[in-house]
Write a protein that holds these residues in place. Sequence first.
Motif, PDB file in Angstrom:
ATOM      1  N   ASN A 195      -5.930   6.190   1.686  1.00 50.01           N
ATOM      2  CA  ASN A 195      -6.200   4.906   1.056  1.00 50.01           C
ATOM      3  C   ASN A 195      -7.526   4.396   1.582  1.00 50.01           C
ATOM      4  N   LYS A 196      -8.425   4.020   0.676  1.00 50.45           N
ATOM      5  CA  LYS A 196      -9.725   3.488   1.065  1.00 50.45           C
ATOM      6  C   LYS A 196      -9.588   2.001   1.371  1.00 50.45           C
ATOM      7  N   SER A 247      -3.071   8.400   4.581  1.00 55.62           N
ATOM      8  CA  SER A 247      -2.741   8.746   3.198  1.00 55.62           C
ATOM      9  C   SER A 247      -3.964   8.735   2.295  1.00 55.62           C
ATOM     10  N   TYR A 290     -10.555   5.170   5.945  1.00 57.53           N
ATOM     11  CA  TYR A 290      -9.395   5.729   5.236  1.00 57.53           C
ATOM     12  C   TYR A 290      -8.210   5.854   6.182  1.00 57.53           C
ATOM     13  N   ILE A 331       0.864  -1.180   0.000  1.00 56.95           N
ATOM     14  CA  ILE A 331       0.000   0.000   0.000  1.00 56.95           C
ATOM     15  C   ILE A 331       0.903   1.233   0.000  1.00 56.95           C
ATOM     16  N   ARG A 386      -2.181   6.100  -4.451  1.00 62.79           N
ATOM     17  CA  ARG A 386      -3.185   5.547  -3.551  1.00 62.79           C
ATOM     18  C   ARG A 386      -3.274   4.047  -3.796  1.00 62.79           C
ATOM     19  N   GLY A 387      -3.675   3.328  -2.769  1.00 62.13           N
ATOM     20  CA  GLY A 387      -3.800   1.877  -2.860  1.00 62.13           C
ATOM     21  C   GLY A 387      -5.219   1.424  -3.104  1.00 62.13           C
ATOM     22  N   HIS A 388      -5.998   2.229  -3.805  1.00 60.42           N
ATOM     23  CA  HIS A 388      -7.352   1.807  -4.146  1.00 60.42           C
ATOM     24  C   HIS A 388      -7.625   2.093  -5.617  1.00 60.42           C
TER      25      HIS A 388
END
Length: 120
Positions: free
Chosen positions: A114-115, A112, A109, A12, A60-62
């Motif tokens: 990230n969702k 950062s 979240y 992530i 972002r990790g989503h």
Amino acid sequence: MSLIGKIHYFRIPVISLEESVRWYTECLGFHLRRQNKELAVFELKEGPLLVLVKADTNSRGHLIIDGKPEFSVGFTCQEIHKFRQELIDQNVEVDEMVEEDGHYYFHFYDPSKNKLQVHW
């Protein structure tokens, strides 16, 4: 037949590694296995490792679907209602709880943005 046995880790991207390490240990209770200047590795009770990687500010990790963020990492939690309230008490951005046929989930979240999702 695949020669791959299992997923070893997920990565992530995070903006501030130090802030994210604090958040994932203090807020989510994850066990920090090791850390250096570029990444931090967490062990959960089960499953693959979670690796936070210091990345550019726009990473972002989503996923983005129809212009909206969609989670790519989902966690499980038996005490999902209690966990959601704990996140709220810690001022984490948390979406509403959703119930579908006895299955509960919600999104939240990290620092950062990230969702992430948790379900039970």
